[in-house]
Design a protein around this motif. Sequence first.
Motif, PDB file in Angstrom:
ATOM      1  N   ARG A 200       0.818  -1.220   0.000  1.00  0.00           N
ATOM      2  CA  ARG A 200       0.000   0.000   0.000  1.00  0.00           C
ATOM      3  C   ARG A 200       0.849   1.265   0.000  1.00  0.00           C
ATOM      4  O   ARG A 200       0.389   2.344   0.421  1.00  0.00           O
ATOM      5  N   ALA A 201       2.078   1.137  -0.505  1.00  0.00           N
ATOM      6  CA  ALA A 201       3.008   2.273  -0.433  1.00  0.00           C
ATOM      7  C   ALA A 201       2.486   3.485  -1.198  1.00  0.00           C
ATOM      8  O   ALA A 201       2.711   4.627  -0.783  1.00  0.00           O
ATOM      9  N   ALA A 202       1.785   3.253  -2.305  1.00  0.00           N
ATOM     10  CA  ALA A 202       1.325   4.368  -3.123  1.00  0.00           C
ATOM     11  C   ALA A 202       0.304   5.230  -2.401  1.00  0.00           C
ATOM     12  O   ALA A 202       0.077   6.385  -2.782  1.00  0.00           O
ATOM     13  N   SER A 203      -0.327   4.675  -1.356  1.00  0.00           N
ATOM     14  CA  SER A 203      -1.343   5.429  -0.614  1.00  0.00           C
ATOM     15  C   SER A 203      -0.760   6.192   0.562  1.00  0.00           C
ATOM     16  O   SER A 203      -1.476   6.957   1.224  1.00  0.00           O
ATOM     17  N   GLY A 204       0.522   5.971   0.851  1.00  0.00           N
ATOM     18  CA  GLY A 204       1.188   6.702   1.912  1.00  0.00           C
ATOM     19  C   GLY A 204       0.492   6.580   3.247  1.00  0.00           C
ATOM     20  O   GLY A 204      -0.004   5.519   3.625  1.00  0.00           O
ATOM     21  N   GLY A 205       0.428   7.686   3.953  1.00  0.00           N
ATOM     22  CA  GLY A 205      -0.171   7.692   5.278  1.00  0.00           C
ATOM     23  C   GLY A 205      -1.678   7.537   5.281  1.00  0.00           C
ATOM     24  O   GLY A 205      -2.278   7.406   6.350  1.00  0.00           O
ATOM     25  N   LYS A 206      -2.285   7.557   4.110  1.00  0.00           N
ATOM     26  CA  LYS A 206      -3.745   7.423   4.027  1.00  0.00           C
ATOM     27  C   LYS A 206      -4.182   5.985   3.786  1.00  0.00           C
ATOM     28  O   LYS A 206      -5.380   5.720   3.632  1.00  0.00           O
ATOM     29  N   ALA A 207      -3.231   5.039   3.741  1.00  0.00           N
ATOM     30  CA  ALA A 207      -3.560   3.666   3.355  1.00  0.00           C
ATOM     31  C   ALA A 207      -4.616   3.051   4.267  1.00  0.00           C
ATOM     32  O   ALA A 207      -5.564   2.412   3.786  1.00  0.00           O
ATOM     33  N   GLY A 208      -4.458   3.217   5.568  1.00  0.00           N
ATOM     34  CA  GLY A 208      -5.408   2.627   6.498  1.00  0.00           C
ATOM     35  C   GLY A 208      -6.792   3.203   6.338  1.00  0.00           C
ATOM     36  O   GLY A 208      -7.792   2.470   6.349  1.00  0.00           O
ATOM     37  N   GLU A 209      -6.883   4.510   6.196  1.00  0.00           N
ATOM     38  CA  GLU A 209      -8.188   5.154   6.025  1.00  0.00           C
ATOM     39  C   GLU A 209      -8.823   4.735   4.707  1.00  0.00           C
ATOM     40  O   GLU A 209     -10.039   4.463   4.653  1.00  0.00           O
ATOM     41  N   ILE A 210      -8.031   4.672   3.653  1.00  0.00           N
ATOM     42  CA  ILE A 210      -8.561   4.249   2.359  1.00  0.00           C
ATOM     43  C   ILE A 210      -9.098   2.825   2.453  1.00  0.00           C
ATOM     44  O   ILE A 210     -10.198   2.525   1.982  1.00  0.00           O
ATOM     45  N   SER A 211      -8.335   1.944   3.083  1.00  0.00           N
ATOM     46  CA  SER A 211      -8.769   0.551   3.218  1.00  0.00           C
ATOM     47  C   SER A 211     -10.087   0.453   3.976  1.00  0.00           C
ATOM     48  O   SER A 211     -11.017  -0.248   3.554  1.00  0.00           O
TER      49      SER A 211
END
Length: 353
Positions: A200-211
């Motif tokens: 999920r590197a492309a989502s950076g710090g937002k990965a958890g929220e996006i998921s």
Amino acid sequence: MISVFDHPWLGGLFAEPDLSALLGPEATLRHMLEMEAAYARVLGAVGSVEPALAARASDQILAAEPAMSALRSGMAQDGVVVAALVRELKQAVDAEAQAALHKGLTSQDVMDTATILSLKSANDLLAEKLGGLRADLDGLLDRYGDRPLMGRTRMQAALPITVKDRVLAWALPLDSHLDRLAELRPRLECLQFGGAAGDRAASGGKAGEISDRLAAELDLAPTAKSWQAMRDGIGEYASWLSLVSGTLGKMGQDAAIMALQGIDEIRLAGGGGSSAMPHKQNPVSAELLVTLARFNAVQVSAMHQALVHEQERSGAAWSLEWMVLPQMVMATGRGLSLAQGLCAAIADLGARG
């Protein structure tokens, strides 16, 4: 030869139209579009793109009509269908709104999530069929349960029992299968979201929220990490399918033996005819339950082979799942329908005397 489940005449025995519609290409394509559209909306919700652009992209994705011929040729070229799907979507989504199209996703995110969405619908139907069969068996118990039967062990007459004793061996495992399905669904019906290498590197710090948001949009469970190389949920599900089929196969085997001349413990209405011996009534449904049980028992080994996904993504193991898992679901669904039909065909049950 194409699959027996959609063959022009073999399908007369094997087809399960309602389930086939849930697993077919049109449903899978719809789920892939739903995944892409939901992801666009989530990018807008977390501020990665302008919300208005995200909403526009979502609407245009859902309205898109990708050409099956383009998806087919893209699959042949790329080994996955999503690259071609994205090319098709770029023709449907305006240039500005493409900022919300597939950015941070990978092919496996889209394909696995679409598969899970199909299985989620299929599981609803399988659970309904299991419950219906359980009710049908209860009906047999009400009508015939107190009648005598000869108990048989190792194919030889043993001691007297009742119809209830035998039919409960068909019915009680269904309760366990429903319990198992309820337990495994949260482990199976999960969002796939990992990006190119699963981190999920492309989502950076937002990965958890996006998921979390994406899982909520699709009514799937979120995961702390992509499961693209961890296929135990799929393997567990394949095992469950085989267990259900095995229970149905036991029912079919019992019924076929009980229908033998000289035993005559069951009478089935509307049995299959013979081209050479018109006096015969073959226990077709009972026999096919045995066939489907044996089919799924063989296929589950292939699904366990597919657990071996090398490093962060496998092409070989992943494509094996595409070949095997839908057939297992179809076999299980067809078995449940056949078993209900078998219950309805029982015109008499119990020892003659």
